[in-house]
Motif scaffolding. Structure first.
Motif, short mmCIF file in Angstrom:
data_model
loop_
_atom_site.label_atom_id
_atom_site.label_comp_id
_atom_site.label_asym_id
_atom_site.label_seq_id
_atom_site.Cartn_x
_atom_site.Cartn_y
_atom_site.Cartn_z
N MET A 2 11.25 -3.05 -6.68
CA MET A 2 10.16 -3.69 -7.38
C MET A 2 10.32 -3.52 -8.89
O MET A 2 10.03 -4.42 -9.67
CB MET A 2 8.82 -3.09 -6.93
N ALA A 3 10.79 -2.33 -9.31
CA ALA A 3 10.98 -2.09 -10.74
C ALA A 3 12.07 -3.00 -11.30
O ALA A 3 11.98 -3.46 -12.44
CB ALA A 3 11.32 -0.62 -10.98
N ASP A 4 13.13 -3.25 -10.50
CA ASP A 4 14.20 -4.12 -10.95
C ASP A 4 13.69 -5.54 -11.17
O ASP A 4 14.18 -6.27 -12.03
CB ASP A 4 15.34 -4.13 -9.94
N TRP A 5 12.73 -5.95 -10.35
CA TRP A 5 12.16 -7.29 -10.49
C TRP A 5 11.03 -7.35 -11.52
O TRP A 5 10.45 -8.40 -11.74
CB TRP A 5 11.63 -7.78 -9.14
N GLY A 6 10.69 -6.23 -12.13
CA GLY A 6 9.60 -6.21 -13.09
C GLY A 6 8.23 -6.30 -12.45
O GLY A 6 7.29 -6.82 -13.06
N ILE A 7 8.11 -5.82 -11.20
CA ILE A 7 6.83 -5.90 -10.49
C ILE A 7 5.96 -4.70 -10.86
O ILE A 7 6.41 -3.56 -10.85
CB ILE A 7 7.06 -5.92 -8.96
N GLU A 8 4.71 -4.98 -11.22
CA GLU A 8 3.71 -3.94 -11.46
C GLU A 8 2.51 -4.22 -10.58
O GLU A 8 2.18 -5.38 -10.31
CB GLU A 8 3.30 -3.92 -12.93
N TRP A 9 1.88 -3.14 -10.11
CA TRP A 9 0.75 -3.28 -9.19
C TRP A 9 -0.55 -3.19 -9.98
O TRP A 9 -0.85 -2.18 -10.61
CB TRP A 9 0.80 -2.20 -8.12
N LEU A 10 -1.33 -4.28 -9.95
CA LEU A 10 -2.58 -4.31 -10.71
C LEU A 10 -3.70 -3.55 -10.01
O LEU A 10 -4.59 -3.01 -10.66
CB LEU A 10 -3.01 -5.78 -10.93
N ARG A 11 -3.66 -3.52 -8.68
CA ARG A 11 -4.70 -2.82 -7.90
C ARG A 11 -4.01 -1.92 -6.87
O ARG A 11 -4.04 -2.20 -5.66
CB ARG A 11 -5.62 -3.84 -7.22
N PRO A 12 -3.37 -0.85 -7.31
CA PRO A 12 -2.49 -0.06 -6.43
C PRO A 12 -3.20 0.62 -5.27
O PRO A 12 -2.54 0.98 -4.29
CB PRO A 12 -1.86 0.96 -7.38
N LEU A 13 -4.51 0.82 -5.33
CA LEU A 13 -5.20 1.49 -4.23
C LEU A 13 -5.09 0.70 -2.93
O LEU A 13 -5.15 1.28 -1.83
CB LEU A 13 -6.66 1.71 -4.59
N TRP A 14 -4.93 -0.61 -3.03
CA TRP A 14 -4.80 -1.44 -1.82
C TRP A 14 -3.50 -1.16 -1.07
O TRP A 14 -3.37 -1.53 0.10
CB TRP A 14 -4.87 -2.92 -2.18
N LEU A 15 -2.53 -0.52 -1.74
CA LEU A 15 -1.27 -0.20 -1.06
C LEU A 15 -1.48 0.75 0.13
O LEU A 15 -0.66 0.77 1.06
CB LEU A 15 -0.28 0.42 -2.05
N ILE A 16 -2.56 1.51 0.09
CA ILE A 16 -2.85 2.41 1.21
C ILE A 16 -3.06 1.62 2.49
O ILE A 16 -2.76 2.08 3.60
CB ILE A 16 -4.09 3.26 0.90
N GLY A 17 -3.57 0.40 2.36
CA GLY A 17 -3.88 -0.40 3.55
C GLY A 17 -2.66 -0.86 4.32
O GLY A 17 -2.76 -1.12 5.52
N ALA A 18 -1.49 -0.97 3.66
CA ALA A 18 -0.30 -1.48 4.34
C ALA A 18 0.16 -0.54 5.46
O ALA A 18 0.29 -0.98 6.61
CB ALA A 18 0.82 -1.73 3.33
N PRO A 19 0.42 0.74 5.20
CA PRO A 19 0.83 1.61 6.31
C PRO A 19 -0.28 1.81 7.34
O PRO A 19 0.01 1.98 8.53
CB PRO A 19 1.19 2.93 5.61
N LEU A 20 -1.54 1.79 6.92
CA LEU A 20 -2.63 1.94 7.88
C LEU A 20 -2.68 0.76 8.85
O LEU A 20 -2.93 0.94 10.04
CB LEU A 20 -3.96 2.08 7.14
N ALA A 21 -2.45 -0.45 8.34
CA ALA A 21 -2.45 -1.62 9.20
C ALA A 21 -1.30 -1.57 10.21
O ALA A 21 -1.47 -1.88 11.40
CB ALA A 21 -2.36 -2.90 8.36
N LEU A 22 -0.12 -1.15 9.76
CA LEU A 22 1.02 -1.03 10.67
C LEU A 22 0.77 0.06 11.72
O LEU A 22 1.09 -0.12 12.91
CB LEU A 22 2.29 -0.72 9.89
N LEU A 23 0.20 1.17 11.30
CA LEU A 23 -0.10 2.25 12.24
C LEU A 23 -1.12 1.81 13.28
O LEU A 23 -0.98 2.12 14.48
CB LEU A 23 -0.63 3.46 11.47
N ALA A 24 -2.12 1.06 12.85
CA ALA A 24 -3.12 0.56 13.80
C ALA A 24 -2.47 -0.36 14.82
O ALA A 24 -2.79 -0.32 16.02
CB ALA A 24 -4.24 -0.17 13.05
N GLY A 25 -1.54 -1.22 14.38
CA GLY A 25 -0.85 -2.10 15.30
C GLY A 25 -0.04 -1.34 16.33
O GLY A 25 -0.02 -1.69 17.51
N VAL A 26 0.62 -0.27 15.90
CA VAL A 26 1.42 0.54 16.82
C VAL A 26 0.53 1.21 17.86
O VAL A 26 0.81 1.20 19.07
CB VAL A 26 2.22 1.60 16.04
N LEU A 27 -0.57 1.79 17.41
CA LEU A 27 -1.46 2.51 18.33
C LEU A 27 -2.08 1.56 19.36
O LEU A 27 -2.15 1.88 20.56
CB LEU A 27 -2.55 3.22 17.53
#
Length: 311
Positions: A2-27
């Motif tokens: 992401m750094a190589d592409w110049g990507i910055e996260w404007l609302r980084p707290l939402w990143l917590i939701g990505a692993p939680l959503a995947l974990l919920a799908g697995v369970l």
């Protein structure tokens, strides 16, 4: 990557939701796979018998929870605001102005502290970064030397020539200087401005503290550089560092000595045009790529609505 592409996260707290959503799908997939729910409510011997008689067939694995989890992760990434700086963004000025108020009262200019004051202000101008600078001088009266400018060379020339003949009157009224700074910053529509008093603390009474408190309520932070003269001229008040501390405490800033302003420079650098923390500037300076993640999230959802083959 992401750094190589110049990507910055404007609302980084939402990143917590990505692993939680995947974990919920697995369970959910583990808990609902095949005949797991039937095995929990039917006697094992009865299940074996029903299977031998052909009344029960092996359960088909449901990919729905996996798809929902993957889609939820993509949505969370999109809401986190992956963005790139817009190279065509407009150049905004006077966003984080620094206004320096230089005390030219007789106790400073005739007491041997003028050289330290000039050196401190000169260093502050040299290291102000990309922030516009304004300059005012005061004694019993206050005068605006320069409106916010991004040309430090012009201010350096003024600082170098001030002396005991600069001000037409004596005295020290920092409260009037703070009034001048407040009006100047409001007229220039400054965002998150800083005001820096360069003084020996003369005249820093309740009036100055009240002005600093009012400015802090408007988002203007008041700091100070304490100039310790070699010795106050005859009949002049002694330096008052405690008075400056009271003013900066009311104004939400700090007080440093003229011989060591490094801590103040660090504080001023905190407000050096960070557009990510300002919602009004984000839309101007960044291109939000989150919409593409949201569109991608529709793909796994589309597989869930396909017609299932029946036998």
């Amino acid at each position: 990557m992401m750094a190589d592409w110049g990507i910055e996260w404007l609302r980084p707290l939402w990143l917590i939701g990505a692993p939680l959503a995947l974990l919920a799908g697995v369970l959910v997939t583990i808990m609902a796979s095949g005949l797991a729910r039937w095995h929990r409510i039917i006697d094992p011997d009865l299940m074996i018998a029903l299977t031998r008689l052909g009344h029960v067939t092996g359960g088909r694995r449901d990919h729905g929870p996996w798809l929902l989890g993957f889609s939820g992760a993509l949505i969370a990434l999109g809401l986190a605001g992956p963005a790139q700086r817009d190279p065509d963004a407009p150049a905004l000025r006077n966003l984080d102005t620094v206004m320096v108020l230089m005390d030219l009262s007789p106790s400073v200019v005739e007491g041997g502290g003028l050289d330290d004051a000039q050196a401190a202000v000169s260093r502050l101008i040299d290291r102000h970064g990309m922030r516009p600078l304004a300059l005012g001088v005061y004694s019993a009266e206050s005068f605006l030397v320069s409106v916010p400018t991004e040309d430090p060379a012009a201010l350096q020339t003024v600082i170098a020539v001030v002396d005991e003949q600069t001000m037409p009157v004596g005295g020290s009224k920092p409260d009037r200087a703070l009034d001048l700074a407040s009006q100047t910053l409001e007229d220039s529509a400054a965002v998150r401005p800083d005001v820096v008093l360069v003084s020996d603390g003369g005249g820093t009474g309740p009036e100055a503290q009240d002005r600093a408190r009012q400015m802090a309520a408007k988002g203007m932070r008041v700091s100070a550089i304490f100039v310790a003269p070699d010795g106050p001229p005859y009949g002049m008040p002694a330096p008052n560092r405690d008075g400056l501390l009271a003013v900066t405490d009311a104004g939400g800033g700090i007080t440093v000595d003229a011989t060591n302003i490094g801590r103040l420079e660090a504080v001023l650098s905190e407000r050096n045009g960070d557009a990510k923390s300002d919602p009004e500037q984000r839309s101007l300076r960044f291109i939000d790529r989150g919409r593409w993640f949201l569109l991608a999230a529709l793909l796994p959802l589309g597989f869930m609505f396909r017609r299932r083959r029946t036998t």
